[in-house]
Design a protein around this motif. Structure first.
Motif, PDB file in Angstrom:
ATOM      1  N   ILE A 330       0.733  -1.081   0.090  1.00  0.00           N
ATOM      2  CA  ILE A 330       0.081  -0.283  -0.044  1.00  0.00           C
ATOM      3  C   ILE A 330       0.728   1.281  -0.041  1.00  0.00           C
ATOM      4  O   ILE A 330       0.441   1.987  -0.619  1.00  0.00           O
ATOM      5  N   GLU A 331       1.785   1.443   0.922  1.00  0.00           N
ATOM      6  CA  GLU A 331       2.827   2.082   0.391  1.00  0.00           C
ATOM      7  C   GLU A 331       3.788   2.347  -0.120  1.00  0.00           C
ATOM      8  O   GLU A 331       3.763   3.577  -0.687  1.00  0.00           O
ATOM      9  N   LEU A 332       3.890   1.883  -1.033  1.00  0.00           N
ATOM     10  CA  LEU A 332       4.873   1.583  -2.113  1.00  0.00           C
ATOM     11  C   LEU A 332       3.559   2.273  -3.678  1.00  0.00           C
ATOM     12  O   LEU A 332       3.825   3.287  -4.530  1.00  0.00           O
ATOM     13  N   VAL A 333       2.020   1.547  -3.808  1.00  0.00           N
ATOM     14  CA  VAL A 333       1.740   1.958  -4.005  1.00  0.00           C
ATOM     15  C   VAL A 333       1.017   3.634  -3.759  1.00  0.00           C
ATOM     16  O   VAL A 333       1.209   4.773  -4.979  1.00  0.00           O
ATOM     17  N   GLY A 334       1.201   4.202  -2.729  1.00  0.00           N
ATOM     18  CA  GLY A 334       1.340   5.519  -2.297  1.00  0.00           C
ATOM     19  C   GLY A 334       2.397   6.190  -3.073  1.00  0.00           C
ATOM     20  O   GLY A 334       2.158   7.104  -3.617  1.00  0.00           O
ATOM     21  N   GLU A 335       3.521   5.559  -2.994  1.00  0.00           N
ATOM     22  CA  GLU A 335       4.813   6.992  -3.162  1.00  0.00           C
ATOM     23  C   GLU A 335       4.822   6.653  -4.331  1.00  0.00           C
ATOM     24  O   GLU A 335       5.487   7.846  -5.363  1.00  0.00           O
ATOM     25  N   THR A 336       4.215   5.644  -5.415  1.00  0.00           N
ATOM     26  CA  THR A 336       4.587   5.577  -7.193  1.00  0.00           C
ATOM     27  C   THR A 336       3.562   6.196  -7.903  1.00  0.00           C
ATOM     28  O   THR A 336       3.873   7.064  -8.509  1.00  0.00           O
ATOM     29  N   GLU A 337       2.294   5.465  -6.917  1.00  0.00           N
ATOM     30  CA  GLU A 337       1.563   5.880  -8.122  1.00  0.00           C
ATOM     31  C   GLU A 337       0.590   7.146  -7.475  1.00  0.00           C
ATOM     32  O   GLU A 337      -0.512   7.471  -7.990  1.00  0.00           O
ATOM     33  N   PRO A 343      -4.769   0.259  -2.992  1.00  0.00           N
ATOM     34  CA  PRO A 343      -6.442  -0.125  -2.483  1.00  0.00           C
ATOM     35  C   PRO A 343      -6.829  -0.057  -1.394  1.00  0.00           C
ATOM     36  O   PRO A 343      -6.166  -0.353   0.205  1.00  0.00           O
ATOM     37  N   PRO A 344      -8.023   0.443  -1.456  1.00  0.00           N
ATOM     38  CA  PRO A 344      -8.937   0.777  -0.365  1.00  0.00           C
ATOM     39  C   PRO A 344      -9.842  -0.276   0.641  1.00  0.00           C
ATOM     40  O   PRO A 344      -9.704  -1.762   0.248  1.00  0.00           O
ATOM     41  N   GLY A 345      -9.573   0.321   1.873  1.00  0.00           N
ATOM     42  CA  GLY A 345     -10.825  -0.888   2.222  1.00  0.00           C
ATOM     43  C   GLY A 345     -10.502  -2.245   2.943  1.00  0.00           C
ATOM     44  O   GLY A 345     -11.120  -2.908   3.817  1.00  0.00           O
ATOM     45  N   THR A 346      -9.293  -2.345   3.150  1.00  0.00           N
ATOM     46  CA  THR A 346      -8.216  -3.644   3.438  1.00  0.00           C
ATOM     47  C   THR A 346      -8.086  -3.594   5.017  1.00  0.00           C
ATOM     48  O   THR A 346      -7.648  -4.210   6.095  1.00  0.00           O
ATOM     49  N   ARG A 347      -7.062  -2.401   5.414  1.00  0.00           N
ATOM     50  CA  ARG A 347      -6.097  -2.132   6.683  1.00  0.00           C
ATOM     51  C   ARG A 347      -6.642  -0.634   7.650  1.00  0.00           C
ATOM     52  O   ARG A 347      -6.684   0.237   6.881  1.00  0.00           O
TER      53      ARG A 347
END
Length: 439
Positions: A330-337, A343-347
């Motif tokens: 999730i952090e990877l996607v936040g930093e790159t995209e 991805p929402p709703g999981t953690r």
């Protein structure tokens, strides 16, 4: 030996090293749906393979209905074509009970299973053991163009009703060139049009089955709900509405072609991304509309990654699904995209992350919708099943698909609503009798 006489020593060493590396690699085949979050996951293949040089990924990315058909056939026949399957809250407990999925009782300590949202984790478990890991989870909500509402002098209600939605759609339809009053799913499929239609029927006081498993598809509540749906889309929907599923409506709304859209909360990130959406600056959101009751007005769903028991690459598949559903991913996607793309709703940690909540004004709203959806109490009258927008029995996949086709036929005018629902009722009764639910 011949290779040694013609290549320099350094080149030979490199060739041997590459050969040994290739032999050590495990290729896993990942089947997934062509939704935006999964497209991002596929785009990060290189990041995974760099961190796991002994594993390579082979992707099979398909439209939702086709994906479900392919995966169901493969797992039911023990085909072993896939090492990772993208399945949902409906399939997981049913397939797990049949022994088709590998239990995930050996997750690494750093995966932090307790960080997963309780309702999502429970929906992917059998007897307390996870059999799939949530990639993203969603409920449903209403999106609308604030600029069109303000221009028309319309004020959004705290809890919109379907009668209000019909009135607003009439005022806004054609208010700008190419703008439909409302977009809704029309593409047939138990996870396409029926995901939305089931919640609409719920709010009209309907249910799929009574407490004795008798179908109620031609009840007054179903007739009223489906007639409303057909009239609303035919009067104020976009052209070709019967061909539009989630992805098609997402594209329409993001281009500004819909004044309103009721669908998955998972679309919010893309719609709020100015690089992806033409309406990011004018986007508003509200609760999914209601009619006679708020019960079952918004669904609960998780797209999750599971390992079929037939996979011969269990360890490599586990490495991948724990990576793709981790807090680090999730952090990877936040930093790159960008943070609206995670991805929402999981953690729980996602909603405690200020970078995400600041970028996503919808975050708390979506979290509450997911937490409030109750698959054990989704209809006004009692029912015997678990599920908001589906019925948690093996037979529902075929039932929901067939009913979805009859409702699509009513939407296109090939049959009347009453005829479509009478046909759906008869077909469902036959299925339930053959399955032993009815005498």
């Amino acid at each position: 030996m011949r290779l040694a006489r013609h290549l320099p020593v350094t080149t030979l060493a490199a060739a041997i090293a590459m050969s040994g590396h290739a032999q050590a690699q495990t290729e896993i085949t990942v089947a997934t749906v062509n939704n935006n979050d999964m497209v991002i996951m596929q785009s990060l293949t290189e990041a995974f393979e760099e961190a796991h040089p002994d594993i390579t990924l082979d992707w099979v990315v398909l439209e939702e209905n086709v994906l479900r058909q392919r995966m169901t056939t493969d797992i039911a026949t023990d085909g072993g074509q896939f090492d990772v399957m993208t399945i949902g809250t409906y399939e997981v407990p049913i397939w797990a009970e049949r022994g088709w999925l590998s239990p995930l009782d050996n997750l690494p300590d750093d995966y932090n299973e307790d960080d997963l949202l309780t309702s999502v984790r429970d929906g992917l478990s059998l007897d307390g053991t996870l059999h799939a890991l949530p990639f993203y989870a969603e409920s449903s909500m209403m999106y609308y163009r604030q600029d069109l509402f303000e221009k028309a002098g319309i004020e959004m209600s705290d809890q919109p009703t379907w009668d209000e939605v019909r009135e607003w759609a009439g005022e806004l339809h054609g208010s700008e060139e190419g703008v439909a009053g409302i977009c809704l799913r029309g593409k047939p499929g138990w996870g396409e049009n029926m995901a939305f239609v089931s919640t609409l029927v719920n709010t009209y006081g309907g249910r799929w089955f009574d407490e004795e498993w008798n179908p109620e598809l031609n009840s007054e509540a179903w007739v009223n709900a489906i007639q409303f749906y057909v009239d609303l889309l035919n009067d104020y929907g976009p052209p070709g509405a019967s061909s539009n599923g989630f992805n098609e409506n997402l594209a329409l709304f993001s281009r500004g072609n819909c004044a309103m859209w009721v669908d998955a909360t998972s679309a919010a990130g893309k719609l709020y991304d100015g690089n992806e959406s033409d309406v990011a600056d004018s986007l508003g959101f509200a609760s999914a509309p209601v009619a006679e009751t708020p019960k079952g007005s918004h669904w609960l769903w998780s797209w999750a990654l599971a390992i079929p028991a037939s996979s011969e690459n269990q360890e490599a598949a586990l490495e991948f699904i724990t990576w793709a559903t981790s807090q680090e991913y999730i952090e990877l996607v936040g930093e790159t995209e960008g943070w609206t793309s995670v991805p929402p709703g999981t953690r729980e940690s996602t909603y405690a992350n200020e970078q995400y909540t600041e970028a996503a004004p919808f975050a708390d709203f979506v979290l509450k919708a997911i937490q409030d959806a109750d698959p054990t109490d989704s209809t006004l009258e009692p029912n015997p099943y678990v599920g908001v927008q589906f019925v948690g029995i093996p037979e529902f996949q075929s039932i929901g698909t067939q009913v979805g086709q009859t409702i699509a036929a009513a939407l296109t005018g090939d049959t009347t609503v009453e005829q479509a629902l009478d046909s759906a009722q008869r077909a469902t009764e036959r299925t339930m009798q053959r399955a032993g639910y009815l005498d």
